[in-house]
Design an enzyme around this catalytic site. Structure first.
Site, PDB file in Angstrom:
ATOM      1  N   ARG A  97      15.745 -72.449  70.197  1.00  0.00           N
ATOM      2  CA  ARG A  97      14.284 -72.638  70.060  1.00  0.00           C
ATOM      3  C   ARG A  97      13.910 -74.105  69.887  1.00  0.00           C
ATOM      4  O   ARG A  97      12.993 -74.439  69.123  1.00  0.00           O
ATOM      5  CB  ARG A  97      13.740 -71.836  68.871  1.00  0.00           C
ATOM      6  CG  ARG A  97      13.764 -70.337  69.048  1.00  0.00           C
ATOM      7  CD  ARG A  97      12.964 -69.888  70.262  1.00  0.00           C
ATOM      8  NE  ARG A  97      12.754 -68.445  70.234  1.00  0.00           N
ATOM      9  CZ  ARG A  97      13.608 -67.562  70.718  1.00  0.00           C
ATOM     10  NH1 ARG A  97      14.735 -67.964  71.293  1.00  0.00           N
ATOM     11  NH2 ARG A  97      13.337 -66.277  70.670  1.00  0.00           N
ATOM     12  N   SER A  99       7.632 -64.134  67.107  1.00  0.00           N
ATOM     13  CA  SER A  99       8.413 -64.476  65.908  1.00  0.00           C
ATOM     14  C   SER A  99       7.756 -65.662  65.204  1.00  0.00           C
ATOM     15  O   SER A  99       7.556 -66.707  65.818  1.00  0.00           O
ATOM     16  CB  SER A  99       9.833 -64.891  66.285  1.00  0.00           C
ATOM     17  OG  SER A  99      10.498 -63.846  66.934  1.00  0.00           O
ATOM     18  N   GLU A 115       8.790 -70.982  63.327  1.00  0.00           N
ATOM     19  CA  GLU A 115       8.998 -71.222  64.757  1.00  0.00           C
ATOM     20  C   GLU A 115       7.698 -71.696  65.394  1.00  0.00           C
ATOM     21  O   GLU A 115       7.699 -72.492  66.332  1.00  0.00           O
ATOM     22  CB  GLU A 115       9.476 -69.931  65.439  1.00  0.00           C
ATOM     23  CG  GLU A 115      10.080 -70.183  66.805  1.00  0.00           C
ATOM     24  CD  GLU A 115       9.941 -69.019  67.746  1.00  0.00           C
ATOM     25  OE1 GLU A 115       9.120 -69.103  68.664  1.00  0.00           O
ATOM     26  OE2 GLU A 115      10.670 -68.023  67.565  1.00  0.00           O
TER      27      GLU A 115
HETATM   28  N1  EPU Z   1      15.672 -56.666  61.808  1.00  0.00           N
HETATM   29  C1  EPU Z   1      15.365 -55.940  60.677  1.00  0.00           C
HETATM   30  N2  EPU Z   1      14.053 -55.721  60.372  1.00  0.00           N
HETATM   31  C2  EPU Z   1      13.037 -56.172  61.151  1.00  0.00           C
HETATM   32  C3  EPU Z   1      13.345 -56.932  62.297  1.00  0.00           C
HETATM   33  C4  EPU Z   1      14.678 -57.163  62.606  1.00  0.00           C
HETATM   34  O1  EPU Z   1      16.222 -55.508  59.944  1.00  0.00           O
HETATM   35  O2  EPU Z   1      11.873 -55.926  60.792  1.00  0.00           O
HETATM   36  C5  EPU Z   1      17.088 -56.944  62.136  1.00  0.00           C
HETATM   37  C6  EPU Z   1      17.822 -55.780  62.777  1.00  0.00           C
HETATM   38  O3  EPU Z   1      19.113 -55.779  62.222  1.00  0.00           O
HETATM   39  C7  EPU Z   1      17.956 -56.165  64.230  1.00  0.00           C
HETATM   40  C8  EPU Z   1      18.039 -57.684  64.132  1.00  0.00           C
HETATM   41  O4  EPU Z   1      17.189 -58.013  63.029  1.00  0.00           O
HETATM   42  O5  EPU Z   1      19.105 -55.644  64.798  1.00  0.00           O
HETATM   43  C9  EPU Z   1      17.535 -58.385  65.361  1.00  0.00           C
HETATM   44  O6  EPU Z   1      16.195 -57.956  65.635  1.00  0.00           O
HETATM   45  P1  EPU Z   1      15.545 -58.145  67.077  1.00  0.00           P
HETATM   46  O7  EPU Z   1      16.465 -57.681  68.139  1.00  0.00           O
HETATM   47  O8  EPU Z   1      14.170 -57.550  67.033  1.00  0.00           O
HETATM   48  O9  EPU Z   1      15.467 -59.720  67.255  1.00  0.00           O
HETATM   49  P2  EPU Z   1      15.063 -60.902  66.266  1.00  0.00           P
HETATM   50  O10 EPU Z   1      16.285 -61.644  65.886  1.00  0.00           O
HETATM   51  O11 EPU Z   1      14.188 -60.397  65.173  1.00  0.00           O
HETATM   52  C10 EPU Z   1      14.879 -62.608  68.256  1.00  0.00           C
HETATM   53  C11 EPU Z   1      13.865 -63.576  68.793  1.00  0.00           C
HETATM   54  C12 EPU Z   1      12.774 -62.843  69.560  1.00  0.00           C
HETATM   55  C13 EPU Z   1      13.426 -62.066  70.701  1.00  0.00           C
HETATM   56  C14 EPU Z   1      14.460 -61.093  70.093  1.00  0.00           C
HETATM   57  C15 EPU Z   1      15.239 -60.359  71.153  1.00  0.00           C
HETATM   58  C16 EPU Z   1      13.862 -65.481  67.296  1.00  0.00           C
HETATM   59  C17 EPU Z   1      13.129 -66.220  66.214  1.00  0.00           C
HETATM   60  N3  EPU Z   1      13.286 -64.356  67.717  1.00  0.00           N
HETATM   61  O12 EPU Z   1      14.206 -61.803  67.285  1.00  0.00           O
HETATM   62  O13 EPU Z   1      11.900 -63.803  70.136  1.00  0.00           O
HETATM   63  O14 EPU Z   1      12.462 -61.336  71.433  1.00  0.00           O
HETATM   64  O15 EPU Z   1      15.421 -61.855  69.314  1.00  0.00           O
HETATM   65  O16 EPU Z   1      16.101 -61.235  71.797  1.00  0.00           O
HETATM   66  O17 EPU Z   1      14.927 -65.920  67.708  1.00  0.00           O
HETATM   67  C18 EPU Z   1       9.896 -65.027  69.759  1.00  0.00           C
HETATM   68  O18 EPU Z   1      10.584 -66.036  69.741  1.00  0.00           O
HETATM   69  O19 EPU Z   1       8.642 -65.073  69.615  1.00  0.00           O
HETATM   70  C19 EPU Z   1      10.538 -63.728  69.918  1.00  0.00           C
HETATM   71  C20 EPU Z   1       9.845 -62.582  69.853  1.00  0.00           C
END
Ligand code: EPU
Length: 342
Positions: free
Chosen positions: A162, A236, A332
């Site tokens: 990012r 995010s 972010e």
């Molecule tokens: N999780 C929770 N609770 C929540 C959300 C997430 O426990 O409310 C945990 C779960 O264990 C899940 C893990 O977090 O398995 C990962 O969650 P998710 O796949 O939704 O991805 P993220 O890490 O929360 C990142 C990016 C997103 C992108 C997704 C999918 C960042 C800051 N965010 O989110 O990007 O869509 O991965 O690749 O790196 C954005 O940048 O605006 C964005 C939406």
């Protein structure tokens, strides 16, 4: 080109904050950007793309310039694929859909990300195992001080999680006007990000295709992430923090289910959404804003929030996560402008 004064930015930011720009203009060409830069003199410059990664305060001093350059062109084609140029003002998702329709592979995992093409390299957008840098060839940008155009190749952009040179030591010095992507004729499918495989199975997909992956990504995003047209948000709000293995192992003793993704240099990336949910914030509402019910990494505007209210909520979350896990969350989104009282 027209320059407006005291212009409402409410419909220009996906949080739907009713901020007011001192001056506002839209540039449809590089010449219009140059015209505006010559006019601006010492005024503050804020470059606006799709408005999907910003948190605006009440007023934005100086000039807000929306980059609206449009166009998609094939620069080169060979046996492996195409070099595709997209201008900065193209909507990201529409560009991805165009590429999928034409059979250009590489962008499918990045479907339905809000924002415009010009902002995509700034923060090296990423989702479901693919980052912009994986499909990036080069970009063209205008130096705001000299008004000269410059080409940046991938290695010159210093892409990181990012982040890029345009968010770090060249911040504010360049306006990205177009981006060149290298897209493939023979797709390389990225389905290892857990949720994708599950979704493809639920959809009953027998034969993988870039369209199927795109559809799966769209379904996952729609189930978790609020649509800004219905509920103001900027995706995010925080980055996923990267901590040392020692720190992670210590947390694991207390929180046995903590997820972690190994990184280079003995570090682990922890999902901020998990930390925020664990700390009890998921679905919590404070006045006009809150933490989304389906994804704790997303802050939402229930309709009448000011930028400051959302900023304060984010600060409360940062403090709470710091005291519970000894992890400092980083925003972010970019905070832009000034609150009325200041
Ligand atoms: N999780 C929770 N609770 C929540 C959300 C997430 O426990 O409310 C945990 C779960 O264990 C899940 C893990 O977090 O398995 C990962 O969650 P998710 O796949 O939704 O991805 P993220 O890490 O929360 C990142 C990016 C997103 C992108 C997704 C999918 C960042 C800051 N965010 O989110 O990007 O869509 O991965 O690749 O790196 C954005 O940048 O605006 C964005 C939406």
């Amino acid at each position: 080109m027209e320059i407006y004064t005291e212009y409402s930015l409410k419909t220009y930011n996906t949080f739907g904050i009713p901020a007011v720009a001192e001056f506002f203009a839209q540039a449809n060409s590089i010449d219009e950007i140059k015209e505006l830069l010559s006019w601006k003199k010492n005024k503050n410059l804020f470059v606006l793309g799709g408005g999907s990664n910003i948190l605006l305060m009440d007023k934005v001093p100086g000039i807000t310039l929306q980059i609206s350059l449009k166009g998609i062109e094939i620069i080169q084609e060979d046996n492996e694929g195409w070099l595709v140029k997209a201008y900065a003002g193209e909507n990201w998702h529409q560009f991805v859909m165009h590429c999928i329709d034409k059979g250009y592979a590489g962008l499918e995992n990045l479907s339905l990300i809000p924002g415009n093409v010009g902002a995509s390299p700034m923060q090296n957008i990423g989702a479901y195992g693919v980052e912009l840098k994986d499909v990036f060839h080069s970009l063209e940008a205008l130096n705001v001080h000299t008004l000269e155009s410059r080409v940046f190749l991938a290695h010159e952009c210093e892409f990181d999680y990012r982040s890029s040179i345009f968010k770090t030591h060249e911040k504010g010095n360049y306006i990205i006007t177009s981006v060149n992507f290298k897209l493939l004729k023979n797709p390389v499918f990225h389905t290892s990000y857990g949720a994708i495989e599950q979704e493809l199975e639920a959809m009953g997909i027998k034969e993988l295709s870039i369209r199927a992956i795109s559809d799966a990504v769209i379904r996952i995003r729609q189930s978790k992430l609020p649509d800004p047209a219905q509920l103001g948000n900027a995706g995010s709000f925080f980055k996923n923090p990267i901590i040392s293995v020692q720190h992670f192992n210590k947390l694991k003793e207390k929180y046995t289910s903590i997820p972690g993704y190994p990184q280079p240099n003995n570090q682990i990336k922890v999902p901020a959404g998990w930390l925020i949910e664990q700390a009890g914030w998921k679905g919590k509402r404070l006045g006009n804003c809150g933490v989304h019910v389906n994804q704790a990494l997303v802050l939402v505007n229930y309709g009448n929030a000011s930028g400051m209210e959302i900023l304060k909520l984010s600060e409360e979350i940062i403090q709470d996560i710091s005291s519970k896990f000894n992890i400092l969350l980083e925003r972010e989104v970019n905070v832009v402008g000034e609150a009325k009282s200041s």
